[in-house]
Design a protein around this motif. Structure first.
Motif, PDB file in Angstrom:
ATOM      1  N   ASP C  59       0.840  -1.206   0.000  1.00 36.69           N
ATOM      2  CA  ASP C  59       0.000   0.000   0.000  1.00 36.69           C
ATOM      3  C   ASP C  59       0.875   1.256   0.000  1.00 36.69           C
ATOM      4  OD1 ASP C  59      -2.353   1.518   0.221  1.00 36.69           O
ATOM      5  OD2 ASP C  59      -2.306   1.469   2.402  1.00 36.69           O
ATOM      6  N   PHE C  64       2.981   6.117  -2.682  1.00 34.96           N
ATOM      7  CA  PHE C  64       4.069   7.048  -2.987  1.00 34.96           C
ATOM      8  C   PHE C  64       4.354   7.098  -4.500  1.00 34.96           C
ATOM      9  CE2 PHE C  64       6.304   8.917   0.713  1.00 34.96           C
ATOM     10  CZ  PHE C  64       5.501   8.418   1.719  1.00 34.96           C
ATOM     11  N   CYS C  67       2.188   9.500  -6.224  1.00 33.69           N
ATOM     12  CA  CYS C  67       2.143  10.865  -5.679  1.00 33.69           C
ATOM     13  C   CYS C  67       3.470  11.605  -5.778  1.00 33.69           C
ATOM     14  CB  CYS C  67       1.661  10.824  -4.232  1.00 33.69           C
ATOM     15  SG  CYS C  67      -0.076  10.320  -4.071  1.00 33.69           S
ATOM     16  N   LEU C  83      -7.048  -2.349  -2.411  1.00 38.09           N
ATOM     17  CA  LEU C  83      -5.706  -2.941  -2.358  1.00 38.09           C
ATOM     18  C   LEU C  83      -5.852  -4.448  -2.452  1.00 38.09           C
ATOM     19  CD1 LEU C  83      -2.628  -2.914  -1.613  1.00 38.09           C
ATOM     20  CD2 LEU C  83      -3.355  -3.034   0.775  1.00 38.09           C
ATOM     21  N   ILE C 103       0.740   2.603 -12.912  1.00 31.56           N
ATOM     22  CA  ILE C 103       0.593   2.026 -14.249  1.00 31.56           C
ATOM     23  C   ILE C 103      -0.532   2.655 -15.070  1.00 31.56           C
ATOM     24  CG2 ILE C 103       1.587  -0.200 -13.603  1.00 31.56           C
ATOM     25  CD1 ILE C 103      -1.311  -1.297 -13.496  1.00 31.56           C
ATOM     26  N   GLY C 104      -1.256   3.592 -14.496  1.00 35.19           N
ATOM     27  CA  GLY C 104      -2.314   4.216 -15.280  1.00 35.19           C
ATOM     28  C   GLY C 104      -3.145   5.145 -14.436  1.00 35.19           C
ATOM     29  N   THR C 109      -7.959   9.669 -10.308  1.00 38.48           N
ATOM     30  CA  THR C 109      -7.642   8.351  -9.763  1.00 38.48           C
ATOM     31  C   THR C 109      -6.372   7.828 -10.418  1.00 38.48           C
ATOM     32  OG1 THR C 109      -9.089   7.364 -11.428  1.00 38.48           O
ATOM     33  CG2 THR C 109     -10.010   7.639  -9.221  1.00 38.48           C
ATOM     34  N   PHE C 111      -3.886   3.941 -10.873  1.00 37.60           N
ATOM     35  CA  PHE C 111      -3.682   2.523 -10.652  1.00 37.60           C
ATOM     36  C   PHE C 111      -2.200   2.251 -10.441  1.00 37.60           C
ATOM     37  CE2 PHE C 111      -7.403   2.919 -13.357  1.00 37.60           C
ATOM     38  CZ  PHE C 111      -8.314   2.106 -12.707  1.00 37.60           C
ATOM     39  N   GLU C 113       0.870  -1.014  -9.312  1.00 40.66           N
ATOM     40  CA  GLU C 113       1.192  -2.395  -8.977  1.00 40.66           C
ATOM     41  C   GLU C 113       2.474  -2.396  -8.174  1.00 40.66           C
ATOM     42  OE1 GLU C 113       1.596  -4.378 -12.737  1.00 40.66           O
ATOM     43  OE2 GLU C 113       3.628  -3.637 -12.994  1.00 40.66           O
ATOM     44  N   ARG C 126       2.817  -9.876  -4.205  1.00 44.62           N
ATOM     45  CA  ARG C 126       2.479  -8.919  -5.269  1.00 44.62           C
ATOM     46  C   ARG C 126       1.249  -8.151  -4.854  1.00 44.62           C
ATOM     47  NH1 ARG C 126       4.580  -9.693 -10.462  1.00 44.62           N
ATOM     48  NH2 ARG C 126       3.520  -7.713 -10.763  1.00 44.62           N
ATOM     49  N   THR C 128      -1.758  -4.971  -6.151  1.00 45.87           N
ATOM     50  CA  THR C 128      -2.300  -3.996  -7.089  1.00 45.87           C
ATOM     51  C   THR C 128      -3.234  -3.088  -6.302  1.00 45.87           C
ATOM     52  OG1 THR C 128      -4.163  -5.433  -7.669  1.00 45.87           O
ATOM     53  CG2 THR C 128      -2.220  -5.573  -9.062  1.00 45.87           C
ATOM     54  N   ALA C 130      -6.050   0.605  -6.514  1.00 44.76           N
ATOM     55  CA  ALA C 130      -6.652   1.787  -7.132  1.00 44.76           C
ATOM     56  C   ALA C 130      -6.677   2.879  -6.077  1.00 44.76           C
ATOM     57  CB  ALA C 130      -8.061   1.486  -7.624  1.00 44.76           C
ATOM     58  N   ARG C 132      -7.198   7.316  -5.144  1.00 45.86           N
ATOM     59  CA  ARG C 132      -7.835   8.576  -5.494  1.00 45.86           C
ATOM     60  C   ARG C 132      -6.955   9.710  -4.983  1.00 45.86           C
ATOM     61  NH1 ARG C 132     -12.259  11.724  -3.566  1.00 45.86           N
ATOM     62  NH2 ARG C 132     -12.518  10.532  -1.645  1.00 45.86           N
TER      63      ARG C 132
END
Lengths: 137, 137, 137, 137
Positions: C59, C64, C67, C83, C103-104, C109, C111, C113, C126, C128, C130, C132
């Protein structure tokens, strides 16, 4: 089940919906239900419903659950950010019944959860998702 | 792309595969690729590919990636436990190209990751999953 | 590893960071790295690192990664929406090294990984997510 | 809440449990509850509980939910395969209350879901997970 769905809210089936054959059977604030007959063309390499079919239904009912307005002229649109699916058991019946529920969020994003049972009550799959609202076109 | 796929490993399309129109274009140890033309019948309420189509492809390529044996007489079968999908961008091209990769696990379970790009290279979706092996029928 | 981190960007450790003992060792556009020594107090019921420790690091590095601004006076803040974590193997070394990558996404918002390896290179987990963006306080 | 927990089943706190300060307050077949006081050392860069704290609790209650035996001499052990967390709202109270529930699976794997509320009832986070049983040591 007529109490669950105002006929005025039923939209024309969109392309994938027609191609797979699922249809809305309930839509109320923060909640939606779709049903999918288990047609032969939905089966995977092992002759059971493809996981993607569950994901399709879970994504659909959660998106609708978060976008209820009750007014066909005032549509709220949502985009899926993330969709998580757990596959619990294979169905024993002839039909998948998917229900989604909005469980949180605000004006820009929302969270939902969902489940799929067959008409015998077997819990087949669970889903969760995060969604983003977007402007109506 | 013939180096990516031994023709002897190509199986008959299963039911959903035929119904949606995706096909295998690569299968090697711990890796698989499928491609899906963006047919009109795949579209959602907004006229873009339904999230369930991405989930279907991601699930498929990860399952195949973890079940490669290289021997059509000795098939390894996998069941999806969990599938997580992130939706990053809509495609600009005409075709979805999904690749899956086994990234860990052992004899009873495996982990995989996957992504979908269109033929122009746009990254449209990412997926991860946990799978369980089962005995061949 | 000094090329990976401009010392001017190192912030004071926040509360949980101090309590667990992880620290930033890399931060560049769309990418971040943190490291966590495997202290005895991180262990679970079975004497191995608790899954929550992996989740904490995944997380953190993804937040980071999304941001980065390169300017300590102009901080970008992110909130985790979802998460997802996969637990692949237990570490054999003494230290967890977590890396995250955006990655996007767009302005509202994003995304990301991430992965965790020990210093011997074992891939342990691993993730991933999303996220905000939110306004700086 | 004594009906929810047989004192004979309370184990010594393990290392991370002591370090963070959460404790079991309920354990019955397919269900478990833990509580975590919101200590200052749990806070993130923004002064609110770090997402990893939610993940730690969700992972814990789901693992315990699936491993109930009711017999301290006959422990069932579980390993997390995948953990998915959604972050819904920040707590307004002083304490996090996490509940987990086993929702499916068989002898080798199980599925669970979980949620965290504060003592005022605010729903702060939801989790789902897939787990694998392993032999007791």
């Amino acid at each position: 089940m007529t109490d669950d769905l105002d006929p005025a809210l039923i939209e024309d089936a969109y392309a994938l919906q027609s191609h797979l054959g699922f249809r809305i059977t309930g839509w109320k604030p923060d909640w939606a239900r779709f049903e999918q007959p288990l047609e032969p063309y939905l089966m995977n390499r092992y002759g059971i419903p493809h996981g993607g079919i569950y994901a399709t239904l879970l994504d659909t009912v959660m998106g609708f659950a978060g976008c209820y307005t009750g007014d066909p002229e005032n549509r709220l649109l949502g985009m899926t950010l993330t969709l998580n699916t757990s596959f619990l058991a294979r169905p024993e019946g002839m039909r998948l019944i998917a229900e989604g529920r909005r469980i949180g969020g605000g004006r820009s994003t929302f969270f939902a959860e969902s489940e799929i049972r067959d008409e015998l009550g077997t819990l087949c799959a669970r889903g969760t998702g995060a969604f983003r609202y977007r402007k109506a076109s």
